[in-house]
Design an enzyme around this catalytic site. Structure first.
Site, PDB file in Angstrom:
ATOM      1  N   GLU A   1       1.186  -0.371   8.437  1.00 11.10           N
ATOM      2  CA  GLU A   1      -0.333  -1.071   8.085  1.00 11.10           C
ATOM      3  C   GLU A   1      -0.972   0.251   6.926  1.00 11.10           C
ATOM      4  O   GLU A   1      -1.759   0.934   7.463  1.00 11.10           O
ATOM      5  CB  GLU A   1      -1.197  -1.320   9.292  1.00 11.10           C
TER       6      GLU A   1
ATOM      7  N   LYS B   1       1.716  -4.781   7.356  1.00 12.69           N
ATOM      8  CA  LYS B   1       0.207  -5.576   7.622  1.00 12.69           C
ATOM      9  C   LYS B   1      -0.762  -4.795   6.670  1.00 12.69           C
ATOM     10  O   LYS B   1      -1.261  -3.704   6.985  1.00 12.69           O
ATOM     11  CB  LYS B   1      -0.110  -5.079   8.844  1.00 12.69           C
TER      12      LYS B   1
END
Ligand code: 13P
Length: 340
Positions: A178, A220
């Protein structure tokens, strides 16, 4: 099962048509902020009550394939003594765990930060796995300002993300990678796109250096949006086109799925943006969600810390999960918002 088969089985369970991931991994300071907004004190018991309630939402597994939990939650149980990871499994949802330990200022890079948590990670992962976690998440953040993010921050954070991902895969845990370019500030969508392109490029360069198997990870990222202090807003179509353009330039086709964070977008906007992305030309990866706030905000508002509101809370979460599930097919419409 060997490790590669184990990782593939987790990917298959996480990446399913019409489904996405629920991020319920707010750290202690973050959940305290969310609870404060609804007048609830952040005690361990209140956190357990709230998280047991949302994870028990009937049929949540229709639209949610995985849930990211916080360390404390992995060890908590429902009133009936079912551990919360086990409750996820009963719902046909894969339990995962946030493993970064937050961020600190990056020395010699004013305004930039670096995420912590690599020391002892291998050992922690072994414990989390015994508690039921099959995937993990690590978040790096990038602040957009005149001089940030610096090249140093982009490189150092990419290196850390890649080391985390490699350590996870060695333990048979699927890493969610992420990199979040923050929405804070008054920058333009174009600047967000320029920074994101540099960040994602460097992240995949580092993943390659560390021999991370791209087929066995999820990305992400943030969407390409203007800063929240910029008076100019962008339509879902503009966001979708620019986001897909930057991702096509930087994310190899071997990555099975891109699961966006919501990053401060309203629940409706996060759903609308994802919906339009799924209406564009077919892409090499799935385009899905891993929302925290955009899935939970209406549920928190409905709950307000009162057991009387249990059903309304679950209905609110189910509704957002369902609408994002529909957006996975590009078939969401604003008119669906009122059909609770
Ligand atoms: P938001 O969707 O609220 O940005 O949360 C996703 C997340 O997991 C941030 O780390």
């Amino acid at each position: 099962m060997n490790i590669q088969d184990e990782l593939q089985a987790t990917i298959d369970a996480l990446v399913q048509k019409g489904k996405g991931i629920l991020a319920a991994d707010e750290s202690s300071p973050t959940i305290a902020k969310r609870f404060q907004a609804i007048g609830v004190e952040s005690t361990e018991e209140n956190r357990r009550t709230y998280r047991s309630l949302i994870l028990a939402t009937p049929d949540l597994g229709e639209f949610i394939s995985g849930v990211i939990l916080f360390e404390e939650t992995l060890g908590q149980s429902t009133d009936d003594g079912v551990t919360l990871p086990e409750l996820c499994v009963q719902q046909d949802i894969v339990p995962g765990i946030k493993v970064d330990k937050g961020k600190l200022a990056l020395p010699n890079a004013p305004g930039d930060e670096i995420s912590q948590g690599l020391d002892g990670l291998e050992l922690r992962l072994k414990g989390y796995k015994q508690q039921g976690a099959r995937f993990a998440k690590w978040r790096d953040v990038y602040h957009i300002n005149k001089a940030t993010p610096s090249l140093l921050a982009i490189q150092a954070n990419a290196e850390v993300l890649a080391r985390y991902a490699a350590i996870c895969q060695a333990q048979g845990i699927v890493p969610i990678v992420e990199p979040e370019v923050l929405i804070d500030g008054d920058h333009s969508l174009t600047r967000c796109a320029e920074v994101s392109e540099a960040v994602f490029h460097e992240v995949f360069h580092a993943l390659h250096r560390h021999h991370v198997v791209l087929e066995h990870m999820l990305l992400k990222p943030n969407m390409m949006v203007p800063g929240k202090l910029n008076p100019q807003t962008a339509s879902p179509h503009e966001v979708a086109v620019q986001t897909v353009k930057i991702l096509r330039r930087t994310v190899p086709a071997a990555v099975p799925s891109i699961n966006f964070l919501s990053g401060g977008l309203t629940p409706e906007v996060a759903t609308a943006n994802l919906n339009v992305m799924n209406q564009l030309d077919p892409q090499p990866w799935e385009l899905s969600f891993s929302y925290g706030r955009a899935l939970q905000e209406p549920a928190l508002q409905a709950w307000k810390g009162d057991a009387v509101n249990a059903q309304k809370t679950q209905a609110a979460l189910y509704q957002r999960a369902r609408l994002n599930g529909i957006a996975r097919y590009g078939k969401y419409g604003e008119d669906m918002e009122s059909n609770l």
